[in-house]
Scaffold this motif. Structure first.
Motif, PDB file in Angstrom:
ATOM      1  N   ALA A 113      59.842 -14.358 -37.573  1.00 48.76           N
ATOM      2  CA  ALA A 113      59.579 -15.475 -36.658  1.00 48.76           C
ATOM      3  C   ALA A 113      59.341 -14.924 -35.263  1.00 48.76           C
ATOM      4  N   MET A 114      58.241 -15.323 -34.668  1.00 46.76           N
ATOM      5  CA  MET A 114      57.897 -14.889 -33.324  1.00 46.76           C
ATOM      6  C   MET A 114      57.355 -16.075 -32.528  1.00 46.76           C
ATOM      7  N   ILE A 115      57.789 -16.160 -31.298  1.00 47.52           N
ATOM      8  CA  ILE A 115      57.248 -17.149 -30.367  1.00 47.52           C
ATOM      9  C   ILE A 115      56.312 -16.399 -29.425  1.00 47.52           C
ATOM     10  N   VAL A 116      55.040 -16.725 -29.486  1.00 47.30           N
ATOM     11  CA  VAL A 116      54.032 -16.054 -28.671  1.00 47.30           C
ATOM     12  C   VAL A 116      53.666 -16.960 -27.500  1.00 47.30           C
ATOM     13  N   HIS A 117      53.944 -16.482 -26.301  1.00 45.05           N
ATOM     14  CA  HIS A 117      53.583 -17.228 -25.095  1.00 45.05           C
ATOM     15  C   HIS A 117      52.355 -16.581 -24.460  1.00 45.05           C
ATOM     16  N   VAL A 118      51.284 -17.341 -24.372  1.00 43.65           N
ATOM     17  CA  VAL A 118      50.051 -16.877 -23.733  1.00 43.65           C
ATOM     18  C   VAL A 118      50.024 -17.437 -22.317  1.00 43.65           C
ATOM     19  N   TYR A 119      49.991 -16.538 -21.352  1.00 43.65           N
ATOM     20  CA  TYR A 119      50.094 -16.956 -19.956  1.00 43.65           C
ATOM     21  C   TYR A 119      48.807 -17.602 -19.448  1.00 43.65           C
ATOM     22  N   GLU A 120      48.953 -18.321 -18.347  1.00 45.56           N
ATOM     23  CA  GLU A 120      47.793 -18.923 -17.688  1.00 45.56           C
ATOM     24  C   GLU A 120      46.714 -17.869 -17.451  1.00 45.56           C
ATOM     25  N   GLY A 121      45.495 -18.224 -17.765  1.00 44.31           N
ATOM     26  CA  GLY A 121      44.390 -17.290 -17.646  1.00 44.31           C
ATOM     27  C   GLY A 121      44.121 -16.519 -18.917  1.00 44.31           C
ATOM     28  N   HIS A 122      45.081 -16.569 -19.869  1.00 39.60           N
ATOM     29  CA  HIS A 122      44.913 -15.945 -21.187  1.00 39.60           C
ATOM     30  C   HIS A 122      44.541 -14.468 -21.099  1.00 39.60           C
ATOM     31  N   LYS A 171      60.498 -27.868 -34.882  1.00 45.74           N
ATOM     32  CA  LYS A 171      61.493 -28.717 -34.223  1.00 45.74           C
ATOM     33  C   LYS A 171      62.696 -27.884 -33.778  1.00 45.74           C
ATOM     34  N   THR A 172      63.124 -26.951 -34.629  1.00 46.01           N
ATOM     35  CA  THR A 172      64.279 -26.120 -34.304  1.00 46.01           C
ATOM     36  C   THR A 172      63.988 -25.200 -33.128  1.00 46.01           C
ATOM     37  N   VAL A 173      62.826 -24.584 -33.119  1.00 41.15           N
ATOM     38  CA  VAL A 173      62.454 -23.698 -32.003  1.00 41.15           C
ATOM     39  C   VAL A 173      62.348 -24.487 -30.706  1.00 41.15           C
ATOM     40  N   MET A 176      65.861 -25.207 -29.516  1.00 40.31           N
ATOM     41  CA  MET A 176      66.513 -24.007 -28.975  1.00 40.31           C
ATOM     42  C   MET A 176      66.013 -23.659 -27.584  1.00 40.31           C
ATOM     43  N   SER A 177      64.710 -23.771 -27.411  1.00 44.26           N
ATOM     44  CA  SER A 177      64.068 -23.223 -26.218  1.00 44.26           C
ATOM     45  C   SER A 177      63.740 -24.245 -25.145  1.00 44.26           C
ATOM     46  N   VAL A 332      74.707 -14.060 -32.947  1.00 43.09           N
ATOM     47  CA  VAL A 332      74.924 -15.247 -32.123  1.00 43.09           C
ATOM     48  C   VAL A 332      74.101 -15.098 -30.843  1.00 43.09           C
ATOM     49  N   VAL A 333      73.467 -16.174 -30.428  1.00 40.92           N
ATOM     50  CA  VAL A 333      72.631 -16.155 -29.229  1.00 40.92           C
ATOM     51  C   VAL A 333      73.486 -15.935 -27.987  1.00 40.92           C
ATOM     52  N   LEU A 334      73.045 -15.032 -27.124  1.00 40.81           N
ATOM     53  CA  LEU A 334      73.629 -14.860 -25.802  1.00 40.81           C
ATOM     54  C   LEU A 334      72.984 -15.905 -24.892  1.00 40.81           C
ATOM     55  N   GLU A 335      73.650 -17.016 -24.730  1.00 42.35           N
ATOM     56  CA  GLU A 335      73.026 -18.202 -24.147  1.00 42.35           C
ATOM     57  C   GLU A 335      72.486 -17.970 -22.736  1.00 42.35           C
ATOM     58  N   THR A 336      73.252 -17.269 -21.911  1.00 40.90           N
ATOM     59  CA  THR A 336      72.792 -17.069 -20.529  1.00 40.90           C
ATOM     60  C   THR A 336      71.505 -16.262 -20.490  1.00 40.90           C
ATOM     61  N   LYS A 337      71.481 -15.163 -21.250  1.00 41.91           N
ATOM     62  CA  LYS A 337      70.279 -14.327 -21.270  1.00 41.91           C
ATOM     63  C   LYS A 337      69.121 -15.033 -21.966  1.00 41.91           C
ATOM     64  N   ALA A 338      69.421 -15.738 -23.042  1.00 46.58           N
ATOM     65  CA  ALA A 338      68.360 -16.492 -23.727  1.00 46.58           C
ATOM     66  C   ALA A 338      67.785 -17.538 -22.784  1.00 46.58           C
ATOM     67  N   GLY A 339      68.660 -18.145 -21.985  1.00 48.43           N
ATOM     68  CA  GLY A 339      68.190 -19.115 -21.001  1.00 48.43           C
ATOM     69  C   GLY A 339      67.226 -18.496 -20.010  1.00 48.43           C
ATOM     70  N   GLN A 340      67.471 -17.228 -19.644  1.00 50.51           N
ATOM     71  CA  GLN A 340      66.541 -16.531 -18.744  1.00 50.51           C
ATOM     72  C   GLN A 340      65.168 -16.366 -19.394  1.00 50.51           C
ATOM     73  N   VAL A 341      65.182 -16.063 -20.704  1.00 51.26           N
ATOM     74  CA  VAL A 341      63.923 -15.908 -21.436  1.00 51.26           C
ATOM     75  C   VAL A 341      63.159 -17.225 -21.452  1.00 51.26           C
ATOM     76  N   TRP A 342      63.843 -18.302 -21.854  1.00 55.27           N
ATOM     77  CA  TRP A 342      63.156 -19.596 -21.976  1.00 55.27           C
ATOM     78  C   TRP A 342      62.685 -20.098 -20.619  1.00 55.27           C
ATOM     79  N   THR A 343      63.506 -19.902 -19.583  1.00 53.22           N
ATOM     80  CA  THR A 343      63.111 -20.342 -18.244  1.00 53.22           C
ATOM     81  C   THR A 343      61.864 -19.610 -17.767  1.00 53.22           C
ATOM     82  N   ALA A 344      61.818 -18.316 -18.054  1.00 52.78           N
ATOM     83  CA  ALA A 344      60.640 -17.536 -17.659  1.00 52.78           C
ATOM     84  C   ALA A 344      59.385 -18.070 -18.335  1.00 52.78           C
TER      85      ALA A 344
END
Length: 371
Positions: A113-122, A171-173, A176-177, A332-344
């Motif tokens: 499972a991978m979440i691929v984020h393509v930034y503005e401008g691709h 839905k789960t992803v 989470m994110s 187990v998810v490290l919530e604070t660090k995971a939050g940094q990922v999702w916020t970014a």
């Protein structure tokens, strides 16, 4: 991997403006095999072989994620950035049964499972691998058949897919994110194996011997050109490297993706019409997409929007986790660090380095490298 424009009728290779152009294509998102499909379709379409277009179009399977999930979802980004959930399906039945090992229990799991984020401008992307053994709270979800599945606490991440298929995984992803998944792509075992074989294999170097009977992989230390079956074994192996965990497998998967991207750069896909067609035929049979990408035309258009992404601009990380003290086979998810990922990603910014430091890793980094 491009869908820039349909070339004029003639020799398919004429659509290729030279080695540099081929290298640029090759740097695109290696694991997102629909990109190769789009490239082949554009070239074949230019030869006037319209019937091939319709055949390939008929190969594509799609699921209506939007209908299943309704409107109670995170908002779409308004700056042109995109998020794609990519899953590797490990069903044990049919053509996959002989490939994956394990028991044919009639179910399917999201082995990758991978979440691929393509930034503005691709022009760049971040890829976040989610360990299948991550303990999460799965939300209530409705699958594409209209069946509602109850929420569950403290279950493995990959149970979302085995419970409610693609819609429940998305839905789960999103739960989470807090990030909306704009697209969904699933690749199965059998198609992955055949795709690698049609590419002529992928060359990697192993710094240690790998011997994992569960994934049917045995490699000595050294340089190897992996067949499709060996490549499949590599991205699935966990007991033969590192600490034997799913995290180690993810490190191998990420190394393989880099090797695959490098390999595609050197493959002369645009010199053989038959190779193009075989590759496109295999890829369209191997993938399941969301309904928005469920036709050749939409795949072509979408792939065109990704043509500027280079391998050097893909940042690959693993969701920040630690081993579960109660069960070393779970994380187990490290919530604070995971939050940094999702916020970014929500803010379309690079993932901060501190979010990926000091986390559980699997101890398989460097075992496999691109040759």
């Amino acid at each position: 991997m491009t869908a820039e424009s349909t070339p004029e009728p003639g020799i398919p290779g004429e659509a290729d403006s030279g080695p540099r152009h081929r290298r640029e294509r090759g740097r695109r998102k290696g694991l997102l095999v629909m990109a190769w499909t789009a490239a082949g379709i554009v070239i074949l379409g230019g030869t006037g072989a319209g019937y091939l277009y319709f055949k390939l179009n008929g190969n594509i399977r799609s699921v209506d994620i939007n209908q299943a999930l309704g409107t109670d979802r995170p908002d779409k980004a308004d700056n042109g950035s995109e998020n794609i959930l990519v899953l590797g399906s490990d069903t044990r039945s049919g053509a996959n049964k002989k490939l994956g090992g394990g028991t044919d229990d009639g179910s399917a799991r999201s082995d990758t499972a991978m979440i691929v984020h393509v930034y503005e401008g691709h022009k760049k992307a971040s890829v976040v691998s989610v360990p299948r053994d991550t303990l999460i709270d799965r939300p209530e979800c409705t699958d594409t058949q209209g069946v509602t599945h109850d929420a569950a606490r403290g279950v493995m991440f990959n149970s979302a897919y085995s419970t409610g298929g693609a819609a429940c995984a998305v839905k789960t992803v999103e739960s989470m994110s807090g990030i909306r998944m704009d697209h969904y792509l699933e690749v199965d075992f059998a198609g992955f194996e055949k795709l690698i074989d049609e590419l002529g294999g992928v060359e990697v170097t192993t710094t240690k011997a790998i011997d994992d009977p569960d994934s049917h992989l045995k490699l000595t230390a050294g340089t190897h050109t992996l067949t499709g079956e060996q490549a499949l074994g590599l991205v699935r192996t966990r007991h033969g490297v590192g600490d034997g965990s799913d995290l180690g497998r993810i490190q191998l998967q990420q190394a393989f993706i880099k090797a695959l991207v490098e390999q595609v750069r050197e493959v002369g896909l645009f010199t053989s019409p038959k190779k193009l067609y075989d590759l496109a035929d295999t890829a369209t049979k191997a993938v399941t997409t969301d309904s928005d990408l469920g036709s050749v035309k939409t795949l072509m258009s979408w792939a065109s929007g990704l043509k500027g992404i280079k391998a050097s601009n893909m940042h690959m990380v693993t969701l920040p986790v630690r081993y579960d003290p109660a069960d070393p086979n779970r994380v187990v998810v490290l919530e604070t660090k995971a939050g940094q990922v999702w916020t970014a990603l929500k803010n379309d910014r690079p993932i901060p380095e501190e979010a990926t430091e000091g986390n559980a890793t699997g101890e398989a980094d460097g075992v496999v490298t691109a040759s």
